[in-house]
Design a protein around this motif. Structure first.
Motif, PDB file in Angstrom:
ATOM      1  N   GLN A  14       0.822  -1.206   0.000  1.00 38.32           N
ATOM      2  CA  GLN A  14       0.000   0.000   0.000  1.00 38.32           C
ATOM      3  C   GLN A  14       0.859   1.260   0.000  1.00 38.32           C
ATOM      4  OE1 GLN A  14      -3.033  -0.466  -1.198  1.00 38.32           O
ATOM      5  NE2 GLN A  14      -3.952   0.784   0.397  1.00 38.32           N
ATOM      6  N   ASN A  15       1.967   1.226   0.716  1.00 39.06           N
ATOM      7  CA  ASN A  15       2.875   2.377   0.710  1.00 39.06           C
ATOM      8  C   ASN A  15       3.467   2.606  -0.676  1.00 39.06           C
ATOM      9  OD1 ASN A  15       2.497   3.016   3.401  1.00 39.06           O
ATOM     10  ND2 ASN A  15       4.192   1.747   4.114  1.00 39.06           N
ATOM     11  N   LEU A  16       3.805   1.503  -1.363  1.00 38.91           N
ATOM     12  CA  LEU A  16       4.296   1.636  -2.733  1.00 38.91           C
ATOM     13  C   LEU A  16       3.253   2.311  -3.614  1.00 38.91           C
ATOM     14  CD1 LEU A  16       6.133  -1.683  -3.772  1.00 38.91           C
ATOM     15  CD2 LEU A  16       7.143   0.578  -3.406  1.00 38.91           C
ATOM     16  N   LEU A  17       1.999   1.876  -3.468  1.00 37.17           N
ATOM     17  CA  LEU A  17       0.931   2.452  -4.273  1.00 37.17           C
ATOM     18  C   LEU A  17       0.702   3.924  -3.931  1.00 37.17           C
ATOM     19  CD1 LEU A  17      -1.600  -0.521  -4.273  1.00 37.17           C
ATOM     20  CD2 LEU A  17      -0.402   0.415  -6.263  1.00 37.17           C
ATOM     21  N   SER A  18       0.782   4.253  -2.653  1.00 33.18           N
ATOM     22  CA  SER A  18       0.591   5.647  -2.250  1.00 33.18           C
ATOM     23  C   SER A  18       1.624   6.556  -2.901  1.00 33.18           C
ATOM     24  CB  SER A  18       0.677   5.772  -0.725  1.00 33.18           C
ATOM     25  OG  SER A  18      -0.371   5.066  -0.104  1.00 33.18           O
ATOM     26  N   GLU A  19       2.842   6.021  -3.052  1.00 33.45           N
ATOM     27  CA  GLU A  19       3.916   6.833  -3.611  1.00 33.45           C
ATOM     28  C   GLU A  19       3.927   6.830  -5.138  1.00 33.45           C
ATOM     29  OE1 GLU A  19       8.808   7.363  -3.253  1.00 33.45           O
ATOM     30  OE2 GLU A  19       7.711   5.968  -1.945  1.00 33.45           O
ATOM     31  N   PHE A  20       3.529   5.708  -5.758  1.00 31.74           N
ATOM     32  CA  PHE A  20       3.777   5.560  -7.191  1.00 31.74           C
ATOM     33  C   PHE A  20       2.545   5.290  -8.053  1.00 31.74           C
ATOM     34  CE2 PHE A  20       7.917   4.191  -5.311  1.00 31.74           C
ATOM     35  CZ  PHE A  20       8.714   5.169  -5.891  1.00 31.74           C
ATOM     36  N   SER A  21       1.364   5.119  -7.467  1.00 31.66           N
ATOM     37  CA  SER A  21       0.204   4.802  -8.312  1.00 31.66           C
ATOM     38  C   SER A  21      -0.103   5.939  -9.295  1.00 31.66           C
ATOM     39  CB  SER A  21      -1.027   4.492  -7.455  1.00 31.66           C
ATOM     40  OG  SER A  21      -1.408   5.620  -6.680  1.00 31.66           O
ATOM     41  N   ALA A  22       0.113   7.173  -8.884  1.00 32.12           N
ATOM     42  CA  ALA A  22      -0.139   8.296  -9.786  1.00 32.12           C
ATOM     43  C   ALA A  22       0.790   8.278 -10.993  1.00 32.12           C
ATOM     44  CB  ALA A  22       0.012   9.615  -9.033  1.00 32.12           C
TER      45      ALA A  22
END
Length: 278
Positions: free
Chosen positions: A118-126
């Protein structure tokens, strides 16, 4: 750009380009979009242009880039994934870079792995990162059905936002009934000791936007330690060299595989055909 709006001036060439935009990486979609906008602006000023007129050099280059992108795609885009009871093409779930991971809600490392993802997604999903999660009854058995698992991952870890983070239906990932996608993944990139199958839950595969399998990570390797690799994959750059941390994690996983109850063990919790529940 609306096809309907531009149909009066759009040559057949552009129809195929607009359709292809849906399957091109974001940067190439922007390039094609800008080219189409320029074409429409040009034709609105001069009605003498015909569909057989020579294409602007920039648009010819754009089309060439799009063709090259299609040719570079790997077999990954040929696979279906099980989603809500139906085989579904994988393409809509893939991002500019994607992490594919086999999950097990009741595995203790879920407490570390899911927040890390989830932290990866928070940083890189955009920027285009997606995470595709695949549960299975193989290995440590899990009684919940697919829909219940999706609800659990969402309620406990806030994981499950189409198409950025998706929990697919439960499916075999090893043996004769293995999901073809996973047979291809594990054979394309065996683990460091040459095993061409999953050994644990939470093995993670990083793939780029063209479907190339870039790197494989063991069960207990923290998703936060994947940040340099994810950043490079999203930028279309070569991955940095394997870290000493990753190499040590694979050595630890090899030792753990012998004794851990969470390892996939053929004949014990994995069978040639079917899961223990089947």
């Amino acid at each position: 750009i609306s096809i309907a709006r531009c149909s009066c001036c759009m040559p057949p060439f552009f129809t195929s380009v607009v359709v292809a935009m849906a399957y091109a990486p974001t940067a190439r979609r922007a390039l094609v979009r800008d080219g189409l906008a320029a074409w429409c602006a040009l034709t609105s000023q001069s009605q003498v242009l015909r569909s057989e007129d020579m294409l602007p050099a920039a648009m010819e280059e754009t089309y060439s880039v799009l063709q090259d992108a299609t040719r570079r795609r790997t077999a990954l885009f040929d696979f279906d994934v099980p989603f809500r009871g139906e085989p579904t093409p994988i393409a809509p779930f893939l991002g500019r870079a994607s992490v594919m991971v086999n999950v097990k809600f009741d595995d203790p490392v879920t407490l570390e792995q899911l927040p890390g993802l989830q932290n990866l997604l928070s940083e890189f999903s955009a920027q285009g990162l997606h995470v595709l999660a695949f549960p299975t009854d193989q290995g440590w058995f899990e009684a919940d059905d697919s829909n219940t698992l999706r609800l659990k991952f969402k309620s406990v870890y806030n994981f499950g936002q189409y198409p950025i983070s998706v929990v697919f239906d439960k499916v075999d990932l090893l043996g004769g009934n293995a999901l073809p996608l996973y047979s291809w993944l594990t054979k394309t990139l065996p683990n460091p000791w040459g095993v061409k199958r999953l050994v644990f839950d939470y093995e993670k595969f990083l793939v780029d936007g063209s479907g190339n399998v870039l790197r494989r990570y063991p069960r207990k390797f923290s998703p936060l330690a994947m940040v340099p690799d994810v950043r490079a994959a999203l930028a279309g750059e070569p991955l940095p060299a394997e870290s000493a941390q990753l190499q040590q994690a694979w050595q630890d996983a090899k030792r753990e595989a012998v004794k851990s109850e969470y390892a996939f063990k053929p004949g014990l919790n994995v069978y040639a055909f079917g899961s223990p529940a089947s």
